[in-house]
Design a protein around this motif. Structure first.
Motif, PDB file in Angstrom:
ATOM      1  N   GLN A 102      28.996  45.380  28.815  1.00 35.70           N
ATOM      2  CA  GLN A 102      28.820  45.295  30.465  1.00 35.70           C
ATOM      3  C   GLN A 102      30.045  44.852  31.234  1.00 35.70           C
ATOM      4  N   ASP A 103      30.766  43.805  30.299  1.00 32.48           N
ATOM      5  CA  ASP A 103      31.966  43.226  30.969  1.00 32.48           C
ATOM      6  C   ASP A 103      33.087  43.906  30.481  1.00 32.48           C
ATOM      7  N   SER A 104      33.074  45.095  29.862  1.00 31.86           N
ATOM      8  CA  SER A 104      34.211  45.971  29.670  1.00 31.86           C
ATOM      9  C   SER A 104      34.851  46.194  31.194  1.00 31.86           C
ATOM     10  N   ALA A 105      36.006  46.809  31.248  1.00 31.30           N
ATOM     11  CA  ALA A 105      36.446  47.311  32.317  1.00 31.30           C
ATOM     12  C   ALA A 105      35.499  48.382  33.262  1.00 31.30           C
ATOM     13  N   THR A 106      35.024  49.195  32.523  1.00 27.05           N
ATOM     14  CA  THR A 106      34.112  50.396  33.043  1.00 27.05           C
ATOM     15  C   THR A 106      32.937  49.429  33.468  1.00 27.05           C
ATOM     16  N   GLY A 107      32.289  48.568  32.711  1.00 25.42           N
ATOM     17  CA  GLY A 107      31.090  47.934  33.178  1.00 25.42           C
ATOM     18  C   GLY A 107      31.238  47.012  34.495  1.00 25.42           C
ATOM     19  N   LEU A 108      32.423  46.364  34.486  1.00 21.45           N
ATOM     20  CA  LEU A 108      32.624  45.284  35.667  1.00 21.45           C
ATOM     21  C   LEU A 108      32.821  46.192  37.060  1.00 21.45           C
ATOM     22  N   ALA A 109      33.673  47.487  36.636  1.00 22.25           N
ATOM     23  CA  ALA A 109      33.722  48.388  37.900  1.00 22.25           C
ATOM     24  C   ALA A 109      32.406  48.884  38.409  1.00 22.25           C
ATOM     25  N   ALA A 110      31.513  49.108  37.511  1.00 23.13           N
ATOM     26  CA  ALA A 110      30.272  49.740  37.895  1.00 23.13           C
ATOM     27  C   ALA A 110      29.455  48.476  38.552  1.00 23.13           C
ATOM     28  N   GLU A 111      29.209  47.310  37.868  1.00 20.19           N
ATOM     29  CA  GLU A 111      28.664  46.250  38.603  1.00 20.19           C
ATOM     30  C   GLU A 111      29.186  45.835  39.902  1.00 20.19           C
ATOM     31  N   ALA A 112      30.562  45.831  39.924  1.00 20.94           N
ATOM     32  CA  ALA A 112      31.178  45.272  41.271  1.00 20.94           C
ATOM     33  C   ALA A 112      30.701  46.398  42.275  1.00 20.94           C
ATOM     34  N   GLN A 113      30.708  47.549  41.979  1.00 21.78           N
ATOM     35  CA  GLN A 113      30.135  48.661  42.967  1.00 21.78           C
ATOM     36  C   GLN A 113      28.722  48.428  43.454  1.00 21.78           C
ATOM     37  N   THR A 114      28.070  48.008  42.632  1.00 20.28           N
ATOM     38  CA  THR A 114      26.510  47.946  42.722  1.00 20.28           C
ATOM     39  C   THR A 114      26.203  46.706  43.408  1.00 20.28           C
ATOM     40  N   PHE A 115      26.836  45.514  43.017  1.00 18.24           N
ATOM     41  CA  PHE A 115      26.556  44.158  43.649  1.00 18.24           C
ATOM     42  C   PHE A 115      27.567  43.602  44.608  1.00 18.24           C
ATOM     43  N   GLY A 116      28.915  44.075  44.450  1.00 17.50           N
ATOM     44  CA  GLY A 116      30.069  43.313  45.264  1.00 17.50           C
ATOM     45  C   GLY A 116      30.550  42.680  44.259  1.00 17.50           C
ATOM     46  N   PRO A 117      31.407  41.329  45.069  1.00 16.73           N
ATOM     47  CA  PRO A 117      32.134  40.399  43.909  1.00 16.73           C
ATOM     48  C   PRO A 117      31.272  39.802  42.981  1.00 16.73           C
ATOM     49  N   MET A 118      31.873  39.458  41.778  1.00 17.12           N
ATOM     50  CA  MET A 118      31.099  38.646  40.791  1.00 17.12           C
ATOM     51  C   MET A 118      31.245  36.999  41.032  1.00 17.12           C
ATOM     52  N   GLY A 119      30.089  36.662  41.691  1.00 12.79           N
ATOM     53  CA  GLY A 119      30.174  35.440  42.301  1.00 12.79           C
ATOM     54  C   GLY A 119      29.690  35.177  43.516  1.00 12.79           C
ATOM     55  N   THR A 120      29.886  33.878  44.021  1.00 16.24           N
ATOM     56  CA  THR A 120      29.815  33.511  45.618  1.00 16.24           C
ATOM     57  C   THR A 120      31.340  33.245  46.130  1.00 16.24           C
ATOM     58  N   PRO A 121      31.729  34.113  47.022  1.00 11.44           N
ATOM     59  CA  PRO A 121      32.970  33.757  47.356  1.00 11.44           C
ATOM     60  C   PRO A 121      33.813  32.449  47.564  1.00 11.44           C
ATOM     61  N   GLU A 122      33.012  31.482  48.251  1.00  8.33           N
ATOM     62  CA  GLU A 122      33.669  30.168  48.564  1.00  8.33           C
ATOM     63  C   GLU A 122      33.761  29.444  47.250  1.00  8.33           C
ATOM     64  N   TYR A 123      33.168  29.713  46.177  1.00  7.96           N
ATOM     65  CA  TYR A 123      33.361  28.976  44.967  1.00  7.96           C
ATOM     66  C   TYR A 123      33.895  29.792  43.741  1.00  7.96           C
ATOM     67  N   MET A 124      34.379  31.060  43.991  1.00  7.51           N
ATOM     68  CA  MET A 124      35.020  32.019  43.181  1.00  7.51           C
ATOM     69  C   MET A 124      36.454  31.597  42.681  1.00  7.51           C
ATOM     70  N   ALA A 125      36.849  31.477  41.528  1.00 12.32           N
ATOM     71  CA  ALA A 125      38.098  31.034  41.107  1.00 12.32           C
ATOM     72  C   ALA A 125      39.060  32.313  41.633  1.00 12.32           C
ATOM     73  N   PRO A 126      40.415  32.016  41.646  1.00  9.47           N
ATOM     74  CA  PRO A 126      41.157  33.374  41.881  1.00  9.47           C
ATOM     75  C   PRO A 126      41.083  34.366  41.082  1.00  9.47           C
ATOM     76  N   GLU A 127      40.947  34.248  39.795  1.00  9.75           N
ATOM     77  CA  GLU A 127      40.796  35.280  38.910  1.00  9.75           C
ATOM     78  C   GLU A 127      39.534  36.280  39.257  1.00  9.75           C
ATOM     79  N   GLN A 128      38.409  35.296  39.672  1.00 12.08           N
ATOM     80  CA  GLN A 128      37.286  36.342  39.865  1.00 12.08           C
ATOM     81  C   GLN A 128      37.704  37.165  41.257  1.00 12.08           C
ATOM     82  N   HIS A 129      38.398  36.871  42.276  1.00 14.04           N
ATOM     83  CA  HIS A 129      38.652  37.571  43.305  1.00 14.04           C
ATOM     84  C   HIS A 129      39.711  38.903  42.965  1.00 14.04           C
TER      85      HIS A 129
END
Length: 321
Positions: free
Chosen positions: A235-262
C-alpha cells in the motif's frame, strides 16, 4: 445520549461489549467507551460498519496490526478484534486523561484567567477532567482524531492572541520539567516502534494522551507504515500512496507533517522515522510556547510555511524558555 445522532444498526449485539457512551468520530471509524463484560473492564472500542473501500479497510487493519506488535509502556495496547453483524471492531485500553491538544487549550485558558503559575501537565489533566461534568464534555477529553487535514475554525483560533500580540509569556520550571519528561517518554515509545519497523506518520498533540498520573500514551496508528508486513508495504508503493492520497488527502496533519510528507519522494520510498521525530519536535515546540510552529487557514498556506519558513524563535515567545 448513548449513540449520538448516527445510525448504529446492531451495535448493541457486539459480543462481550456493552456500549457506555460515544467518544469521537473520525475518518477511520467511531470510538466508544465500552465495558468488556467477560473481564469487567472499561475499553475504548473502535468500530466501523458496512463494507468500506479497500483503502479504508486496509487502514483499519493496519492500525490493529501495528498495535498488536507494539508492547511498550507508552503505547496504548490492543485487547481484541473481530467482526459481527456488519461491524468491524477492535478494543483498546481506555485512557482516562486528556490529549496534549486539550492541555494546550487548558494552559492558555489558565494564563488568560488566573494569576497563579501555570501548573505542570498532570495537574492540567486533573483540571480538564474536573471540568468534564457531563457526557458531552467528557467525550471531548479523550481524543481519537481523524487524520484528514481539516482545519475547523475553532482549532485555528484556539491559540489566543496572548502569545501573538502581547509580550512574551513567563512559564514556570515545573511546567517545563513535566513537558520534558513527557516528550522523553513519547520519544522512547517512538524509538520502540521504529525498532519494530513501524512509523506512526501522524505524530501531533491530539495523538499523545496524558492520564491522571501524568503517564504518556501514543494513540491512533491508523496511518502507520508497517515495513514488516508485505500487504501494508504494498500500500505504501507509489501506486498505493497515490490511491490513498486521492481518497484521504495528505498523509498526516499539515501543521505537524515533515517537509518530505508534503512532497513524498517518488518511487514510493518507505516512510522514514525522522518524519515522526519532526512531528514530535513540532509538538514539543507547541507545548513550550503554547502555539503551533506552523499555522494557516488552508493546507497550501501551511505547506508553504513548512517548506520555506522557520518557526518563530522560542525565546521570542517565552521569556523563561
Amino acid at each position: 445520549m448513548l449513540f449520538r445522532s448516527i445510525a448504529v444498526p446492531n451495535l448493541d449485539r457486539l459480543p462481550d461489549f456493552r456500549i457506555v457512551r460515544w467518544i469521537a468520530t473520525g475518518g477511520m471509524g467511531v470510538v466508544y467507551e465500552a465495558e468488556q463484560l467477560s473481564l469487567g473492564r472499561r475499553v475504548a472500542l473502535k468500530v466501523r460498519y458496512g463494507r468500506p473501500s479497500p483503502e479504508r479497510q486496509l487502514r483499519f487493519q493496519r492500525e490493529q496490526y501495528a498495535l498488536a506488535r507494539l508492547h511498550q509502556s507508552h503505547i496504548v495496547p490492543i485487547h481484541v478484534s473481530g467482526e459481527c453483524d456488519g461491524w468491524q471492531f477492535f478494543a483498546m485500553a481506555f485512557i482516562e486523561g486528556a490529549s496534549l491538544h486539550h492541555l494546550v487549550k487548558a494552559a492558555l485558558d489558565h494564563l488568560r484567567t488566573s494569576a497563579a503559575p501555570l501548573p505542570a501537565l498532570p495537574e492540567l489533566v486533573g483540571q480538564v477532567l474536573a471540568r468534564s461534568t457531563d457526557g458531552a464534555q467528557r467525550s471531548a477529553v479523550t481524543q481519537w482524531t481523524a487524520s484528514a487535514p481539516a482545519l475547523p475554525q475553532d482549532t485555528i483560533t484556539a491559540h489566543l492572541d496572548l502569545v501573538e500580540s502581547a509580550r512574551p509569556v513567563t512559564l514556570p520550571a515545573a511546567y517545563f520539567r513535566s513537558v520534558a519528561e513527557l516528550i522523553a517518554d513519547a520519544a522512547d515509545a517512538l524509538a520502540f516502534a521504529h525498532g519494530a519497523e513501524i512509523v506512526h506518520r501522524d505524530i501531533k498533540p491530539s495523538n499523545i494522551m496524558v492520564d491522571k498520573a501524568g503517564h504518556c500514551w501514543l494513540i491512533d496508528f491508523g496511518l502507520a507504515h508497517c515495513a514488516g508486513n508485505p500487504e501494508f508495504v504494498l500500500q505504501d508503493s507509489a501506486t498505493g500512496l497515490a490511491a490513498e492520497a486521492q481518497t484521504f488527502g495528505p498523509m498526516g496533519t499539515p501543521e505537524y507533517m515533515a517537509p518530505e510528507q508534503h512532497h513524498p519522494v517518488p518511487e514510493g520510498t518507505p516512510a522514514d522515522p525522522r518524519s515522526d521525530v519532526w512531528g514530535l519536535g513540532a509538538t514539543l515546540y507547541e507545548l513550550l510556547t503554547l502555539r503551533r510552529p506552523f499555522r494557516g487557514v488552508s493546507y497550501q498556506e501551511i505547506k508553504q510555511q513548512v517548506l520555506a519558513q522557520d518557526p518563530i524563535p522560542l525565546q521570542s515567545l517565552v521569556r523563561t524558555i
